[in-house]
Design an enzyme around this catalytic site. Structure first.
Site, short mmCIF file in Angstrom:
data_model
loop_
_atom_site.label_atom_id
_atom_site.label_comp_id
_atom_site.label_asym_id
_atom_site.label_seq_id
_atom_site.Cartn_x
_atom_site.Cartn_y
_atom_site.Cartn_z
N LYS A 191 -6.59 -6.17 -4.47
CA LYS A 191 -6.12 -6.17 -2.75
C LYS A 191 -7.34 -6.46 -2.21
CE LYS A 191 -4.38 -1.76 -2.14
NZ LYS A 191 -4.26 -0.75 -1.40
N THR B 43 -5.18 -0.25 11.20
CA THR B 43 -4.77 -0.57 9.72
C THR B 43 -4.66 1.14 8.49
OG1 THR B 43 -6.36 -0.17 9.24
CG2 THR B 43 -6.67 -2.03 9.90
N GLY C 249 -2.04 3.24 6.54
CA GLY C 249 -1.05 3.32 6.08
C GLY C 249 -1.00 2.25 5.65
N THR C 250 -1.88 0.71 5.37
CA THR C 250 -1.54 -0.61 4.60
C THR C 250 -1.11 -0.39 3.60
OG1 THR C 250 -3.97 -0.80 4.53
CG2 THR C 250 -2.61 -2.00 6.44
N GLY C 251 -1.95 0.72 2.73
CA GLY C 251 -1.97 0.60 1.33
C GLY C 251 -0.17 1.66 1.28
N CYS C 252 0.14 2.25 2.30
CA CYS C 252 1.46 2.83 1.73
C CYS C 252 2.17 1.81 1.93
CB CYS C 252 1.37 4.25 2.86
SG CYS C 252 0.53 5.64 2.68
#
Length: 491
Positions: free
Chosen positions: A191, A224, A226-229
Site C-alpha cells: 500500500k 481515513t 479504518g482504511t487498512g481494516c
C-alpha cells in the site's frame, strides 16, 4: 493495472461463492470506523456475509484510544470454535492481535480449520509511529504471515516485518515487499498511501517476485480511519467471490477511493473520521438502476451501430447482397453452429434448475434443426475450415463456460442481436426477397420469445452473482457482441 518482473504462474483456483461467508478476527471500535465494525461493513458492501470474533474490546473514538480490555485466550478460542463448528467459512480476515499468546491461539485454530482464504492485516505500529507489540509478539506475527494467503502491511509495518528502515519511495517499497513475499512465501498487498505526493499506487506482490501494480490518485481528506481494516476485509471477500488477487485489488481500490471521496459527508466525530463504506449503495438508491441486460445492451450501442453500417447487413436487409457472399457467410455459420450447439449443451449442464436445463437443451437442438433447414434452402454453402473470426468466437464461448453466469452472458448476444436484426430488417421483406427465409427465422415470434427467456435467465444470474462475477458477465457479453460484428464483417 501494470505488471512488472516475472510472468506470474496461473493463480490457484478458488471456489467462487456468490455470497462469501467471511470471518473477521479483530478488535472493536465503538464509533464504527475500524476493527470488526469496519470489517463487517466492508464485507457487506462487497457482497459478502460478515461474521466477527473479538480479540479486544477497545474504548476509542475518532480522536484516539482510551482503554483496551483483552478477554482471556480461552474465550477467544471458544468464539472461534463456536463459529467454525457451525458455519462453513469461505475466508478469514485477521486484524489486531495483541500478544504472542493470542497469535498462537489464532494460529492453532487456523491449523485445525484450514479456511480456504486467510488475509492478515498486521497491525503492529500506531498512527503516532509507536510500536504496538512487544518483540515476542512481533516474531509470532512474522511466523503467522507464513501461514496466510495475503498479508497487507502499511509501510511502517512492512519495515518491521522486513527489519529495514521505512521506505520513502515506491521503488524501495516494492523491493521491501518482494523481500517479504519471498521470505514468507506469502502474497503481499503493498500500500502506497503513506508515501508523499499526489499519486497513490498499490500493488500485489507475488512470492516469486511478480508485481501487479494498480495506480491511483490520492483523495484529499483527513477521514481515513479504518482504511487498512476495510481494504483487507474487502480483499478477503472479493477473493472468496472468485477474483484473483490483482482483480480483487482493482475492484477494492475503486471502491475504497469512492469511500474516501465521500467520507467528509458522514460527519462522524471531530477527529480522523471513518470512510463511507456504503457509498455505492447510497448512489444506487438515489437513482433508477436498469437491469443488467439493459445496461450491457446500452453499453454495446456503438458495436450495434457498427453492425447496422456493415455492407453485409445492409445488403441482407434490402436483398442486394451478392449470393456468393451470403453462401460464404452460411458456410462459416454452419461451422460456428456446430460449436455453438455444444456450448448450449454446456449451459444446460451448468443450469441450476430443470427448467433452465430444458431451455438450453431445446436451444441447442433448435439451432441445429433450423439452421440445417436454412442451409438446405441455399445449397453450395460449404467451407473446409473455420475462418479466424469464426474460431475466435467459438473459442470465446467455450472459455466463458467456467461459470454459468458468465456463459449465459456470452450466449445472450447470439439471441438478442439476431432478434433485433430480424425484427428490424423484416420491415424490408417482400415476396421475392432472396433472403426472406433468414429474415423470417430471426424475426419469428418463437425466436423472440426464446430471446426474452434467455435475457430473463441472464438477469437472474446477474442478481445472484457477486461483483467480480458480474464484471466477468459484462466482459463476456461485450466480447460476444464484438465477435458478432467481426463475424458479419468477415463475410
Amino acid at each position: 493495472m501494470t505488471d512488472t518482473s516475472l510472468t506470474a504462474p496461473a493463480p490457484t483456483p478458488v471456489r467462487a461463492v456468490a455470497i462469501p461467508r467471511v470471518l473477521s478476527i479483530a478488535g472493536t471500535d465503538p464509533t464504527g470506523g475500524a476493527g470488526v465494525q469496519a470489517d463487517l461493513k466492508s464485507i457487506g458492501a462487497l457482497g459478502g456475509y460478515g461474521m466477527a470474533v473479538v480479540t479486544a474490546l477497545v474504548a476509542q473514538n475518532t480522536r484516539g484510544v482510551r482503554d483496551v480490555h483483552v478477554p482471556p485466550t480461552t474465550f477467544l478460542a471458544a468464539q472461534l470454535d463456536a463459529v467454525s463448528d457451525d458455519v462453513e467459512i469461505d475466508a478469514v480476515k485477521i486484524g489486531m492481535l495483541q500478544s504472542a499468546e493470542i497469535i498462537g491461539t489464532v494460529r492453532q485454530w487456523l491449523g485445525r480449520v484450514r479456511p480456504p482464504i486467510v488475509v492478515l492485516d498486521p497491525v503492529m505500529v500506531a498512527t503516532s509511529g509507536d510500536p504496538l507489540l512487544d518483540p515476542a509478539a512481533e516474531e509470532a506475527l512474522r511466523e503467522l504471515a507464513r501461514d496466510v494467503d495475503l498479508v497487507t502491511p502499511n509501510l511502517a509495518e512492512l519495515a518491521v516485518l522486513t527489519g529495514r528502515t521505512r521506505a520513502t519511495s515506491w521503488a524501495q517499497a516494492v523491493a521491501d515487499a518482494q523481500t517479504l513475499a519471498h521470505d514468507t512465501g506469502t502474497t503481499v498487498l503493498l500500500k502506497g498511501g503513506h508515501l508523499d505526493g499526489a499519486d497513490c499506487p498499490d500493488a500485489i506482490v507475488a512470492a516469486h517476485g511478480a508485481v501487479h501494480e494498480v495506480g491511483g490518485a490520492r483523495v484529499q481528506t483527513r477521514h481515513t480511519h479504518g482504511t487498512g481494516c476495510s481494504l483487507s476485509s474487502a480483499m478477503a471477500t472479493l477473493r472468496a467471490g472468485g477474483a484473483t488477487w490483482p482483480e480483487a485489488l482493482q475492484h477494492a481500490k475503486t471502491w475504497l477511493t469512492g469511500a474516501l471521496a465521500r467520507a467528509d459527508a458522514l460527519r462522524v466525530g471531530e477527529g480522523n473520521g471513518p470512510i463511507d463504506h456504503f457509498h455505492e449503495l447510497r448512489g444506487a438508491a438515489s437513482s433508477t438502476v436498469p437491469s443488467w441486460s439493459a445496461r450491457v445492451w446500452e453499453a454495446a450501442a456503438p458495436v450495434r451501430a457498427d453492425v447496422d453500417d456493415l455492407d453485409f447487413v445492409r445488403g441482407l436487409g434490402d436483398g442486394t447482397l451478392p449470393h456468393e457472399t451470403f453462401l460464404r457467410y452460411l458456410a462459416q455459420d454452419a461451422l460456428y453452429l456446430g460449436e455453438y450447439s455444444r456450448v448450449l449443451a454446456k449451459a444446460s449442464a451448468l443450469a441450476p434448475t430443470p427448467e433452465e436445463q430444458a431451455f438450453w437443451a431445446r436451444a441447442a437442438e433448435s439451432s441445429i434443426v433450423e439452421e440445417r433447414r436454412l442451409h438446405e434452402s441455399h445449397p453450395g454453402a460449404t467451407a473446409a475450415a473455420s475462418a479466424p473470426q469464426t474460431l475466435a468466437y467459438t473459442n470465446h464461448l467455450h472459455a466463458s463456460a467456467r461459470s454459468y453466469a458468465e456463459l449465459v452472458a456470452a450466449l445472450l448476444p447470439c439471441f438478442w442481436l439476431y432478434t433485433d436484426l430480424g425484427i428490424r430488417l423484416a420491415t424490408r421483406r417482400h415476396d421475392e426477397h432472396p433472403y426472406d427465409d433468414w429474415l423470417a427465422m430471426y424475426g419469428d415470434p418463437a425466436f423472440t420469445a426464446a430471446t426474452a427467456r434467455a435475457t430473463e435467465i441472464a438477469d437472474a444470474a446477474a442478481l445472484e452473482a457477486g461483483p467480480i462475477e458480474r464484471a466477468r458477465m459484462d466482459a463476456a457479453f461485450a466480447r460476444s457482441m464484438e465477435h458478432e460484428r467481426e463475424f458479419f464483417a468477415r463475410a
